[in-house]
Design a protein around this motif. Structure first.
Motif, PDB file in Angstrom:
ATOM      1  N   UNK A  53       0.844  -1.194   0.000  1.00 17.01           N
ATOM      2  CA  UNK A  53       0.000   0.000   0.000  1.00 17.01           C
ATOM      3  C   UNK A  53       0.881   1.246   0.000  1.00 17.01           C
ATOM      4  N   UNK A  54       0.671   2.076  -1.002  1.00 17.97           N
ATOM      5  CA  UNK A  54       1.428   3.309  -1.156  1.00 17.97           C
ATOM      6  C   UNK A  54       0.512   4.465  -0.775  1.00 17.97           C
ATOM      7  N   UNK A  55       0.987   5.294   0.152  1.00 17.51           N
ATOM      8  CA  UNK A  55       0.180   6.384   0.685  1.00 17.51           C
ATOM      9  C   UNK A  55       0.719   7.751   0.265  1.00 17.51           C
ATOM     10  N   UNK A  56      -0.050   8.766   0.567  1.00 17.67           N
ATOM     11  CA  UNK A  56       0.332  10.146   0.301  1.00 17.67           C
ATOM     12  C   UNK A  56       1.729  10.432   0.860  1.00 17.67           C
ATOM     13  N   UNK A  57       2.594  10.973   0.026  1.00 15.46           N
ATOM     14  CA  UNK A  57       3.941  11.330   0.455  1.00 15.46           C
ATOM     15  C   UNK A  57       4.996  10.274   0.192  1.00 15.46           C
ATOM     16  N   UNK A  58       4.583   9.038  -0.124  1.00 16.51           N
ATOM     17  CA  UNK A  58       5.552   7.990  -0.430  1.00 16.51           C
ATOM     18  C   UNK A  58       6.255   8.286  -1.757  1.00 16.51           C
ATOM     19  N   UNK A  59       7.500   7.839  -1.859  1.00 15.63           N
ATOM     20  CA  UNK A  59       8.300   8.049  -3.062  1.00 15.63           C
ATOM     21  C   UNK A  59       8.716   6.691  -3.618  1.00 15.63           C
ATOM     22  N   UNK A  60       8.436   6.492  -4.893  1.00 12.49           N
ATOM     23  CA  UNK A  60       8.763   5.245  -5.591  1.00 12.49           C
ATOM     24  C   UNK A  60       9.905   5.527  -6.557  1.00 12.49           C
ATOM     25  N   UNK A  61      10.901   4.640  -6.583  1.00  9.40           N
ATOM     26  CA  UNK A  61      12.028   4.770  -7.507  1.00  9.40           C
ATOM     27  C   UNK A  61      12.153   3.488  -8.317  1.00  9.40           C
ATOM     28  N   UNK A  62      12.317   3.664  -9.633  1.00 11.85           N
ATOM     29  CA  UNK A  62      12.512   2.517 -10.520  1.00 11.85           C
ATOM     30  C   UNK A  62      13.169   2.991 -11.810  1.00 11.85           C
ATOM     31  N   UNK A  63      14.181   2.288 -12.239  1.00 15.15           N
ATOM     32  CA  UNK A  63      14.809   2.511 -13.539  1.00 15.15           C
ATOM     33  C   UNK A  63      15.246   3.968 -13.740  1.00 15.15           C
ATOM     34  N   UNK A  64      15.794   4.571 -12.692  1.00 19.06           N
ATOM     35  CA  UNK A  64      16.272   5.945 -12.786  1.00 19.06           C
ATOM     36  C   UNK A  64      15.192   7.006 -12.682  1.00 19.06           C
TER      37      UNK A  64
END
Length: 71
Positions: A53-64
């Motif tokens: 579960x991804x919530x407000x303010x979370x940061x996702x990083x993938x492939x640059x």
């Protein structure tokens, strides 16, 4: 950094859905593969749960690419 928005009525978005919404992957199958391969980070930690579960303010990083999730 790109931003995506969670629907107003939702509390969270699942990681696989967030990757698709941000345009980082083309399909749910691709999302599953890159997540299980340990290529995706959430808040600088490797995440291997597609249903995380991804919530407000979370940061996702993938492939640059980096995506911030907003409500």
């Amino acid at each position: 950094m790109t931003e995506i928005q969670i629907r107003e009525e939702d509390e969270f978005i699942k990681l696989g859905q967030a990757l698709k919404k941000a345009g980082l992957v083309d399909s749910g199958a691709e999302a599953k593969e890159v997540i299980l391969d340990g290529l995706v980070k959430v808040n600088d930690r490797v995440e291997q749960q597609r249903g995380k579960k991804i919530h407000d303010g979370d940061v996702i990083s993938y492939n640059g690419e980096t995506v911030k999730v907003r409500k």
